[in-house]
Design a protein around this motif. Sequence first.
Motif, mmCIF file in Angstrom:
data_model
loop_
_atom_site.group_PDB
_atom_site.id
_atom_site.type_symbol
_atom_site.label_atom_id
_atom_site.label_comp_id
_atom_site.label_asym_id
_atom_site.label_seq_id
_atom_site.Cartn_x
_atom_site.Cartn_y
_atom_site.Cartn_z
ATOM 1 N N ARG A 128 34.934 52.791 29.458
ATOM 2 C CA ARG A 128 35.195 51.478 30.052
ATOM 3 C C ARG A 128 33.934 50.607 30.069
ATOM 4 N NH1 ARG A 128 40.139 50.968 32.037
ATOM 5 N NH2 ARG A 128 41.289 52.710 32.949
ATOM 6 N N SER A 129 34.146 49.303 30.149
ATOM 7 C CA SER A 129 33.069 48.324 30.265
ATOM 8 C C SER A 129 33.159 47.658 31.634
ATOM 9 C CB SER A 129 33.199 47.267 29.165
ATOM 10 O OG SER A 129 32.246 46.237 29.319
ATOM 11 N N ALA A 130 32.005 47.353 32.213
ATOM 12 C CA ALA A 130 31.972 46.674 33.508
ATOM 13 C C ALA A 130 31.089 45.444 33.421
ATOM 14 C CB ALA A 130 31.453 47.610 34.595
ATOM 15 N N ASP A 131 31.520 44.351 34.030
ATOM 16 C CA ASP A 131 30.687 43.162 34.139
ATOM 17 C C ASP A 131 29.620 43.422 35.205
ATOM 18 O OD1 ASP A 131 32.090 41.838 32.231
ATOM 19 O OD2 ASP A 131 33.220 40.567 33.594
ATOM 20 N N TRP A 132 28.381 43.170 34.831
ATOM 21 C CA TRP A 132 27.243 43.468 35.702
ATOM 22 C C TRP A 132 26.545 42.178 36.094
ATOM 23 C CZ3 TRP A 132 22.053 44.122 33.054
ATOM 24 C CH2 TRP A 132 21.029 44.290 33.997
ATOM 25 N N ASP A 133 26.452 41.936 37.392
ATOM 26 C CA ASP A 133 25.727 40.789 37.916
ATOM 27 C C ASP A 133 24.368 41.279 38.409
ATOM 28 O OD1 ASP A 133 24.658 38.666 39.345
ATOM 29 O OD2 ASP A 133 26.603 38.010 40.115
#
Length: 265
Positions: A128-133
């Motif tokens: 999976r891919s996660a948006d990272w802030d």
Amino acid sequence: MEKTLRHHDQPSVAVITPTGLDPSRLPFLKELYESLRAQEGVSLEWIIAPNGPKADPDLIPRGITQDRRVTVVARPGPGPAPARNTALNYVSAPRVAFVDDDDRIPPFSLAIRNEHAIVTGLRWVAGRSADWDPVTGSLTTWMCPTPVGRHAPGDVWTHWPDPEASKPPLGHCMLLTDTRLAQAVGHGGLHKGEDYAFLMGVCARAGGELLSDVVYHRRVHEGQWTAEDTYRDQVEFDARRHAWLKGRAERELQAEAPLSGSVGR
């Protein structure tokens, strides 16, 4: 200009990163390098592919180029598609992953996918891919349309019913791919969306698996090209349609091929 700085051990995985070497993004490249240094349970090589007339390889920090696992392959022609394809010429590892220059990967990203590929014999394994802030430190996992689990050749395409409504149901940076398969498919030559066609080709020609583990951190920042309103133009939708048709054609050809000639497992 090319610098080939090989590690003495045969790497298990190659990481390819195209980059325009925008000075404002060099700190991102350093963070990516630190995430590669933090990888555990796998030996790697990193192929950096500067592309474009302003992509001066001398801008790459010396701390990176002095690492013997790094190869720099610079080409004056612009565009991530030819940069990624050219970089594949220099891969010595049996498996390859693509990571953008403004993103990073978590510590066991490569090892988890590589070990699963070895155990199962699958030619592609994704996570999976996660948006990272980076400002808040938050991670938001993308629950992509492609479900977790095994997928026969061509099945990923079935989770993308309308290319006008969305991008493909899996991201190409989520994949760890057999190097020969990546070389056979390539990234085409589109100005944008070349990764869509790569994804459709890889997932159509071989069976694979999507794991539930998060293996990619996609940075959220103001300079993202894909976040600009102008990104969603006719060129973008043409690229989506091209990849969708490619996926459909690959799936149909797989179905028509004799069993003895099938690439999938």
